[in-house]
Design an enzyme around this catalytic site. Structure first.
Site, PDB file in Angstrom:
ATOM      1  N   GLU A  77     -24.359   0.759 -33.836  1.00 45.45           N
ATOM      2  CA  GLU A  77     -24.273   1.125 -33.044  1.00 45.45           C
ATOM      3  C   GLU A  77     -23.941   2.649 -32.293  1.00 45.45           C
ATOM      4  OE1 GLU A  77     -22.384   1.723 -29.457  1.00 45.45           O
ATOM      5  OE2 GLU A  77     -20.371  -0.097 -30.161  1.00 45.45           O
ATOM      6  N   HIS A 113     -17.153   1.790 -26.056  1.00 49.12           N
ATOM      7  CA  HIS A 113     -17.849   1.462 -27.219  1.00 49.12           C
ATOM      8  C   HIS A 113     -17.113   2.648 -27.906  1.00 49.12           C
ATOM      9  CE1 HIS A 113     -21.544  -0.388 -25.721  1.00 49.12           C
ATOM     10  NE2 HIS A 113     -21.358   0.314 -24.951  1.00 49.12           N
TER      11      HIS A 113
END
Length: 554
Positions: free
Chosen positions: A194, A367
């Site tokens: 990601e 994240h």
């Protein structure tokens, strides 16, 4: 019989060169598994569109090959499109407890059977045809987030899912770095990583940092507290509840998704709410303002969300009053800044005090930043790498980061949605493209609004509409009555009489010309009216409204 190929295919259907709509197909020996199936929210030019989902034409054509859909976690950009896909495909779904719990609610709302849902605990493995899928625990802004280690005859694919490295997670469930390192030492052929926060240097702060900030704010507040955050950020909800309990406050929820998530997370044991702390929204008038905390949706300024309705005095049960403390515990998603700013301004106008991210540390990302991404690369040690989950710039920068860590340039691949990427033990390459893109959902219509309809909506929104009604004799082809002109969103007819009179004259002349040429074909008449009227209106106003001629035979 189809020739079986020993090569592995990776086909992203969403989530590449965009934020959201994450969906990836992995194909091997005529069998398919799907990773995630998310939605994204419409861009500004998608007028009237509610949500955007991936194009699954390829999956519908290959439905007999599909062995299952595996989920990394329960956020909307990873599970939101599933109800629409299940209406076309009957496939089993595997995910951790909370993801499946949240999905169950969605499927019930869409009146879809939930028989195909299967709970898999982090740390477990499942066999799906030629694939073995291991769910590896990672930390994120929702419990039970997992990376996926997919074993195939060609090699192991490691998909990071969404993650950050949080050494002090709220639920105490730490990321299984040990297992990730083990997989890396055994050998990983391909990592899909990601890229959302790749632009940010350093480390993402621990979620527990927010808890300390909330504690301080709650202890000093003397008024009612309303706090907006993502409903699915269960760790954040837990910290709000902890801070409320510590400071002797009751907690309630507002907004459908917030109510749903709290109920599911509570029932499944992901939210620990002390006794007598939670109350129903309808009972808030039984308590003093300094005893209340209201967790609400609307952290992104969504027009129909609970907080936005409160700010514009349209909420049925809660009215913002002077002295209320409103906290935005979320970062605006790119593109939502104006919406959020508008709501903050309205709240200040109503006399509330507002705390938002730019003036206080009340949100941390879920994240990984650069240093955590580097750690993941070093642990997994993949031979090949594909950056995923991000716009083009994110993918490009993650690609550069991998190269800085020593990965050969020919082993890093930039894909876009619809690319068919073929891989064996020695090399990988893009071999073809399949149909991919956006399916637009507008109300109950899925895919019935396309580019042409959007173009018309844009045209109408910018220049308005003119309807020309003419009645003609069936026998002679002469004009019997009209032309009558109706204007919507172009000019106000009563204040533009000269323009309207001129338009009628232009239409009459164009019809007389057709009559003299003995042209009675309707399509020809309509096009003539459109062309002549468009030229006239542009000359007079420098605008191009949509023109709809209606011809009636009498």
């Amino acid at each position: 019989m189809a020739r079986k190929t020993s090569k592995l295919k990776i086909i992203p259907l969403g989530g590449l060169q965009e934020i959201g709509k994450n969906m990836t197909v992995i194909e091997y020996k005529d069998e398919i598994i799907i990773i995630d199936c998310g939605l994204s929210f419409p861009e500004d030019e998608m007028l009237g569109i509610d949500i955007v989902i991936p194009d699954i034409t390829y999956l519908i054509k290959n439905r007999e090959k599909i062995k299952g859909l595996v989920l990394t976690h329960g956020h909307e950009d990873h599970i939101g499109a599933i109800p629409y896909v299940l209406k076309k495909l009957d496939i089993p779904i595997y995910g951790a407890n909370l993801a499946i719990g949240l999905l169950e609610i969605k499927l019930k709302e869409h009146r879809i059977s939930t028989n195909s849902l299967n709970v898999v605990n982090p740390g477990s493995k499942i066999k799906l045809g030629n694939f073995e899928v291991e769910f590896v625990r990672v930390t994120h802004s929702i419990p039970d987030a997992c990376a996926l280690a997919i074993t195939t005859g060609v090699g192991t694919i490691f998909h990071t899912g969404d993650f950050k490295v949080d050494y002090t997670p709220i639920d105490g469930q730490v990321m299984d770095l040990h297992r990730i390192a083990e997989l890396g030492s055994k050998g990983v052929l391909l990592m899909m990583g990601e890229s959302t926060n790749v632009e940010r240097p350093g480390y993402t702060l621990s979620e527990s940092n927010v808890g300390h900030t909330l504690d301080e704010i709650f202890s000093e507040a003397t008024s009612r507290i309303l706090i907006a955050t993502f409903a699915s950020n269960v760790h954040r909800l837990q910290q709000i509840i902890n801070a409320a309990y510590k400071n002797g406050r009751k907690v309630t929820t507002s907004g459908r998704s917030m109510v749903n998530v709290v109920n599911v997370a509570r029932n499944l044991g992901y939210l620990n709410i002390p006794e007598n702390t939670f109350i129903e929204l309808k009972d808030i008038n039984k308590y003093q303002d300094h005893e209340l905390v209201i967790m609400t949706t609307g952290s992104q300024g969504e027009p129909l969300s609970a907080l936005t309705r409160m700010a514009s005095q349209e909420h049925r049960q809660i009215e913002i009053k002077k002295g209320d403390l409103v906290i935005f515990s979320a970062h605006p998603i790119p593109g939502n800044e104006k919406l959020v700013s508008r709501v903050i301004n309205q709240l200040f106008e109503r006399g509330a005090n507002v705390i938002y991210e730019s003036i206080s540390d009340i949100h941390v990302s879920g994240h990984a930043c650069q240093e955590e991404l580097k750690l993941m690369h070093r642990l997994v040690k993949p031979k090949f790498f594909i950056p995923v989950h991000g716009e083009y710039r994110h993918l490009k920068q993650h690609m550069e980061l991998a190269k800085k860590l020593g990965m050969p340039e020919e082993n890093v691949f930039m894909l876009s949605n619809g690319c068919v990427f073929e891989l064996d033990k020695d090399q990988g390459k893009i071999v073809s493209k399949i149909p991919s893109g956006n399916i637009l959902v507008d109300g109950l219509g899925v895919g019935d609004v396309g580019n042409i309809v959007l173009r018309d909506r844009k045209h109408l929104s910018e220049d308005g509409l003119m309807v020309v009604v003419v009645s003609m004799s069936k026998d002679t082809g002469r004009v019997v009555s009209g032309p009558d002109i109706i204007s919507r969103g172009f000019v106000y007819v009563r204040e533009s009489e000269d323009l309207m009179d001129g338009a009628r004259e232009v239409i009459k002349k164009s019809l007389e010309t057709c009559e003299n040429k003995n042209m009675r074909e309707w399509s020809y008449l309509k096009n003539t009216i459109k062309d002549e009227l468009r030229n006239y209106l542009y000359e007079k106003t420098k605008r191009n409204p949509m023109i709809l001629p209606i011809i009636m035979e009498v």
